[in-house]
Design an enzyme around this catalytic site. Structure first.
Site, PDB file in Angstrom:
ATOM      1  N   ASN A   9       0.876  -1.175   0.000  1.00 43.89           N
ATOM      2  CA  ASN A   9       0.000   0.000   0.000  1.00 43.89           C
ATOM      3  C   ASN A   9       0.913   1.225   0.000  1.00 43.89           C
ATOM      4  OD1 ASN A   9      -1.762   2.084   0.615  1.00 43.89           O
ATOM      5  ND2 ASN A   9      -2.275   1.319   2.664  1.00 43.89           N
ATOM      6  N   TRP A  10       1.008   1.872  -1.147  1.00 47.18           N
ATOM      7  CA  TRP A  10       1.949   2.987  -1.275  1.00 47.18           C
ATOM      8  C   TRP A  10       1.462   4.251  -0.570  1.00 47.18           C
ATOM      9  CZ3 TRP A  10       3.646   2.804  -7.196  1.00 47.18           C
ATOM     10  CH2 TRP A  10       4.302   1.593  -7.430  1.00 47.18           C
ATOM     11  N   LYS A  11       0.219   4.263  -0.164  1.00 44.95           N
ATOM     12  CA  LYS A  11      -0.382   5.443   0.485  1.00 44.95           C
ATOM     13  C   LYS A  11      -0.138   6.676  -0.393  1.00 44.95           C
ATOM     14  CE  LYS A  11      -0.153   3.129   4.888  1.00 44.95           C
ATOM     15  NZ  LYS A  11      -0.027   3.205   6.333  1.00 44.95           N
ATOM     16  N   HIS A  94      -9.427   0.836   5.142  1.00 43.04           N
ATOM     17  CA  HIS A  94      -8.136   1.064   5.800  1.00 43.04           C
ATOM     18  C   HIS A  94      -8.342   1.991   7.003  1.00 43.04           C
ATOM     19  CE1 HIS A  94      -4.065   2.409   6.596  1.00 43.04           C
ATOM     20  NE2 HIS A  94      -3.669   1.315   5.988  1.00 43.04           N
ATOM     21  N   GLU A  96      -6.722   4.396   8.109  1.00 43.75           N
ATOM     22  CA  GLU A  96      -6.548   5.836   7.837  1.00 43.75           C
ATOM     23  C   GLU A  96      -7.816   6.410   7.196  1.00 43.75           C
ATOM     24  OE1 GLU A  96      -2.804   5.494   5.769  1.00 43.75           O
ATOM     25  OE2 GLU A  96      -1.885   4.904   7.656  1.00 43.75           O
ATOM     26  N   GLU A 166      -5.090  -5.196  10.653  1.00 43.99           N
ATOM     27  CA  GLU A 166      -4.069  -4.169  10.886  1.00 43.99           C
ATOM     28  C   GLU A 166      -4.349  -3.454  12.206  1.00 43.99           C
ATOM     29  OE1 GLU A 166      -2.181  -2.867   6.895  1.00 43.99           O
ATOM     30  OE2 GLU A 166      -3.951  -1.649   7.232  1.00 43.99           O
ATOM     31  N   GLY A 172       2.742   2.101  10.839  1.00 42.88           N
ATOM     32  CA  GLY A 172       3.684   3.206  10.676  1.00 42.88           C
ATOM     33  C   GLY A 172       4.402   3.593  11.955  1.00 42.88           C
ATOM     34  N   SER A 212       3.734  -2.272  10.259  1.00 36.30           N
ATOM     35  CA  SER A 212       5.187  -2.332  10.412  1.00 36.30           C
ATOM     36  C   SER A 212       5.786  -3.684  10.000  1.00 36.30           C
ATOM     37  CB  SER A 212       5.600  -1.961  11.843  1.00 36.30           C
ATOM     38  OG  SER A 212       5.187  -0.638  12.138  1.00 36.30           O
ATOM     39  N   GLY A 233       2.952  -1.121   4.280  1.00 42.09           N
ATOM     40  CA  GLY A 233       2.932   0.305   3.959  1.00 42.09           C
ATOM     41  C   GLY A 233       4.335   0.808   3.698  1.00 42.09           C
ATOM     42  N   GLY A 234       4.969   1.357   4.737  1.00 45.13           N
ATOM     43  CA  GLY A 234       6.285   1.978   4.609  1.00 45.13           C
ATOM     44  C   GLY A 234       7.312   1.126   3.869  1.00 45.13           C
TER      45      GLY A 234
HETATM   46  P1  PGA Z   1       3.008   0.188   7.677  1.00 48.78           P
HETATM   47  O1  PGA Z   1       1.523   0.384   7.091  1.00 48.78           O
HETATM   48  O2  PGA Z   1       3.563  -1.056   7.047  1.00 48.78           O
HETATM   49  O3  PGA Z   1       3.739   1.414   7.266  1.00 48.78           O
HETATM   50  O4  PGA Z   1       2.875   0.061   9.161  1.00 48.78           O
HETATM   51  C1  PGA Z   1       0.673  -0.703   6.872  1.00 48.78           C
HETATM   52  C2  PGA Z   1      -0.655  -0.233   6.326  1.00 48.78           C
HETATM   53  O5  PGA Z   1      -1.174   0.785   6.790  1.00 48.78           O
HETATM   54  O6  PGA Z   1      -1.237  -0.860   5.394  1.00 48.78           O
END
Ligand code: PGA
Length: 249
Positions: A9-11, A94, A96, A166, A172, A212, A233-234
């Site tokens: 997930n590149w956000k 998600h 967020e 998640e 993150g 993470s 994500g990251g």
């Molecule tokens: P993260 O994000 O790997 O940066 O913790 C995961 C996500 O929100 O899908």
């Protein structure tokens, strides 16, 4: 055996040019990858990445989708638009989106049903906040999110759904749920799905862990019985990190 499914997930990262360059590198590095792999770029970056992924084994995802088919919804992107540029999977619910953009279980459910009706597969995200975990209501939260999110989704459609667990406190933050914590939550989600559908539906459900995930912890997480994949994500933003995660096995 459930197939391992690793999604990036590149956000809100990667312009079209950067995304295309990165996707081209991933195509090369992941040509012999044993897992199912997906990348989900931001909307405007999708067409360039779609081009770069053509003929490869990497799936293209979107990070969100409108809850209506078309019309006066300023700023929204429809299922039809996503499909036309090569998207086959959409990430919905998600944390967020839930926390920052007010997406309720009902909105997530409407989006899930719409995506399925438009032949898009879904990565359906659930997970508790730290306060909820500390209050001992993890299972109540997961039960509510899973049952509300999947309302009206039939057993046949469940083969198009991947659930991503998640924990919000692990996203993150560098804090990862332990493999046992993740496994316990995943087992519970599988049991809830089993109670809503059949044992068979629950057994074949792919459940990703997200929060993470890194090259250093992916193996231990993936070794757990109920952890079938990762939503990253990251660490999905560089070849150095995403390739070893996708090739964990
Ligand atoms: P993260 O994000 O790997 O940066 O913790 C995961 C996500 O929100 O899908």
């Amino acid at each position: 055996m459930r197939e391992a499914f690793i999604a990036g997930n590149w956000k809100m990262n990667m312009t079209p040019a950067k995304g295309a360059e990165f996707a081209t590198a991933l195509v090369k590095e992941l040509a012999d990858c044993k897992s199912k792999v997906l990348v989900a770029p931001p909307f405007v970056t999708i067409p360039a990445v779609s081009q770069a992924l053509k003929g490869s084994n990497i799936l293209l995802g979107a990070q969100n989708m409108a809850d209506h088919l078309s019309g006066a919804f300023t700023g929204e992107v429809s299922a039809e638009m996503l499909k036309e540029v090569g998207v086959s999977v959409v990430i919905l619910g998600h944390s967020e989106r839930r926390a920052l953009y007010g997406e309720t279980d009902a909105i997530v459910n409407a989006k899930i049903r719409l995506a399925l009706s438009q032949d898009l597969d879904v990565i359906f995200c659930v997970g508790e906040t730290l306060a909820e975990r500390e209050a001992g209501i993890l299972k109540d939260i997961l039960y509510r999110q899973v049952t509300e999110g999947l309302k009206g989704v039939d057993a046949l459609q469940m083969s198009r759904i991947t659930v991503a667990y998640e924990p919000v406190w692990a996203i993150g933050t560098g804090k990862t749920a332990t493999p046992d914590d993740a496994n316990e939550a995943h087992a519970y989600i599988r049991a809830v799905v089993g109670s809503m559908y059949t044992k068979g539906v629950a057994e074949s459900l792919i459940i990703q862990y997200g929060g993470s995930v890194k090259p250093s912890n992916v193996k231990d997480l993936m070794a757990m019985e109920h952890v079938d994949g990762a939503l990253v994500g990251g660490a999905s933003l560089t070849v150095d990190q995403f390739v070893p995660i996708a090739k964990f096995n």
